[in-house]
Scaffold this motif. Structure first.
Motif, short mmCIF file in Angstrom:
data_model
loop_
_atom_site.label_atom_id
_atom_site.label_comp_id
_atom_site.label_asym_id
_atom_site.label_seq_id
_atom_site.Cartn_x
_atom_site.Cartn_y
_atom_site.Cartn_z
N GLY A 224 -24.37 -49.68 10.92
CA GLY A 224 -23.86 -51.04 11.01
C GLY A 224 -22.42 -51.05 11.49
O GLY A 224 -21.90 -50.06 11.97
N ASP B 196 -21.19 -46.22 2.75
CA ASP B 196 -21.91 -47.23 1.98
C ASP B 196 -21.54 -47.12 0.50
O ASP B 196 -21.11 -46.07 0.04
N ARG C 240 -21.09 -51.54 3.80
CA ARG C 240 -22.40 -51.97 3.29
C ARG C 240 -22.44 -51.73 1.78
O ARG C 240 -22.08 -50.66 1.30
N THR D 47 -30.91 -60.20 0.74
CA THR D 47 -29.54 -60.07 1.28
C THR D 47 -28.74 -61.32 0.92
O THR D 47 -29.26 -62.43 0.99
N GLN E 118 -33.13 -48.09 4.02
CA GLN E 118 -31.86 -48.73 4.40
C GLN E 118 -30.95 -47.80 5.19
O GLN E 118 -29.88 -48.21 5.63
#
Length: 402
Positions: A10, A16, A44, A64, A99
């Protein structure tokens, strides 16, 4: 050449963050919500909450939220703690693969999560102790063992109050006190003209308000006694009941239960109160608490009365910013003097000086910096290992060429 960790998937370049929490994201907006929503703006964030035991087969509800924060709620059948750990481990591994969570920080609120996350190899492990969970109703017997293990694994330990800090200060080399903070601007709104919400508008004044979860920490006898002693005062409760039967809650014409409200609406309710209360019992469930409510009430400009909870007395009672009362008679006197407060402006100025010393932004920033230091040390160590390995390989090749 230094080993570079691969960037998180991302748009972010920070690792993360996997948060393992005993609270539900959709319950009451508390410490984890303040911190994780700020982390989600720069990396994230995956918020994995304690399981709901309400399913025939294990499954995971993934959704989300704002800033892309992902909430994962495991649903399991109940076959005992060991079986739960096995099922949770499988669900978590599949979720992390799905993910694309590789290098990450593990941020724990729930020590029980250690039972199904031991195999993870986070870049850093943080344990933020917001509650003395061992003293909660229905805390499992193995919770203290899990917490000891988590303290051994953690790189950093944060605590939500001074009493919790003092109970652990010798148990970890890097433990930091971060008392519950305040989003002052949000609650300051209650000081202005706010429209009384429809379900509160019909309640007469004076109103004595309590905001938060209704659970085993509440002093139900105190509430009953106060309502009976002053039938002309109206006690208003804004918050969901948890671990208490509705039948246990005191009932009277001047007690009003308005259920839980979204964080965004709380200032509208507080703005319609005359005095705010912390109706906490003195018991093993409240010995270590450091209620976030105290600074929120004060930011709302409300005279506040509290039971003699150690952290409240130390932080606010000893300076006279909060009235402290124990018996029903003392509560009646304290509320009367809070209602009659003559120098309201001088008191508010002192409150604001105190509240300006902290904010959730500042708390998050300081925690973040401590976490980044751990990550940097990790990277250097990994880089040194890589250099040592490369030197060893070069040496072997050189000797092979001799």
């Amino acid at each position: 050449m230094h080993h570079q960790p691969h960037a998180a998937a991302g748009p972010y370049d920070k690792p993360d963050l996997l948060c393992l929490c005993h609270l539900s994201w959709d319950f009451v907006f508390q410490r984890p919500h303040h911190l994780m929503s700020r982390f989600a703006r720069e990396r994230r964030v995956f918020f994995w909450q304690a399981p709901a035991y309400d399913a025939a087969e294990p499954w995971l509800d993934v959704s989300t939220r704002d800033d892309g924060l992902v909430v994962a709620v495991p649903h399991l059948p109940w076959h005992g703690w060991d079986a739960s750990d096995v099922m949770l481990c499988e669900l978590l591994d599949a979720f992390m693969a799905e993910q694309g969570i590789g290098e990450h920080v593990a941020w724990y609120y729930d020590p029980l999560a250690v039972g199904y996350t031991r195999h993870l190899q986070p870049l850093a492990t943080v344990y933020d102790v917001m509650d003395e969970l061992k003293s909660f109703k229905w805390a499992p017997d193995h919770l203290p063992d899990r917490e000891r293990e988590l303290l051994e694994r953690a790189d950093l330990v944060f605590t939500g109050g001074r009493s919790i800090y003092e109970a652990r200060v010798g148990l970890h080399p890097s433990i930091h006190l971060f008392p519950s903070s305040i989003d002052a601007a949000h609650f300051n709104r209650a000081r202005g003209d706010v429209d009384d919400p429809a379900d509160q508008a019909g309640i007469p004044h004076p109103r004595i308000g309590y905001c938060g979860v209704l659970d085993e920490r509440l002093d139900l006898e105190l509430v009953r006694g106060l309502a009976a002693a002053r039938p002309d005062w109206h006690l208003v409760f804004v918050g969901p009941a948890a671990k208490l039967d509705e039948d246990d809650l005191p009932r009277a014409a001047n007690i009003h239960y308005l259920a839980g409200k979204p964080y965004a609406e709380l200032p509208d309710y507080l703005g319609g109160w005359d005095v705010a209360a912390l109706f906490f019992a003195r018991n093993e469930h409240t010995r270590f608490i450091s209620p976030t409510k105290t600074p929120e009430y004060l930011a709302a400009g409300l005279p506040t009365v509290s039971s003699p909870i150690v952290d409240v007395v130390r932080a606010w009672g000893s300076t006279g910013l909060v009235h402290i009362a124990e018996t029903v008679d003392e509560w009646v006197q304290a509320i009367e003097s809070a209602l009659a407060e003559s120098d309201r402006r001088g008191w508010l100025e002192r409150v604001d000086v105190e509240l300006a010393k902290t904010s959730w932004d500042r708390t998050w920033q300081e925690m973040s910096e401590l976490m980044e230091e751990v990550l940097e040390q990790r990277m250097f160590a990994a880089g040194d290992e890589w250099d040592a390995l490369e030197n060893e390989v070069s040496g072997l090749m050189a000797s092979a060429g001799d």
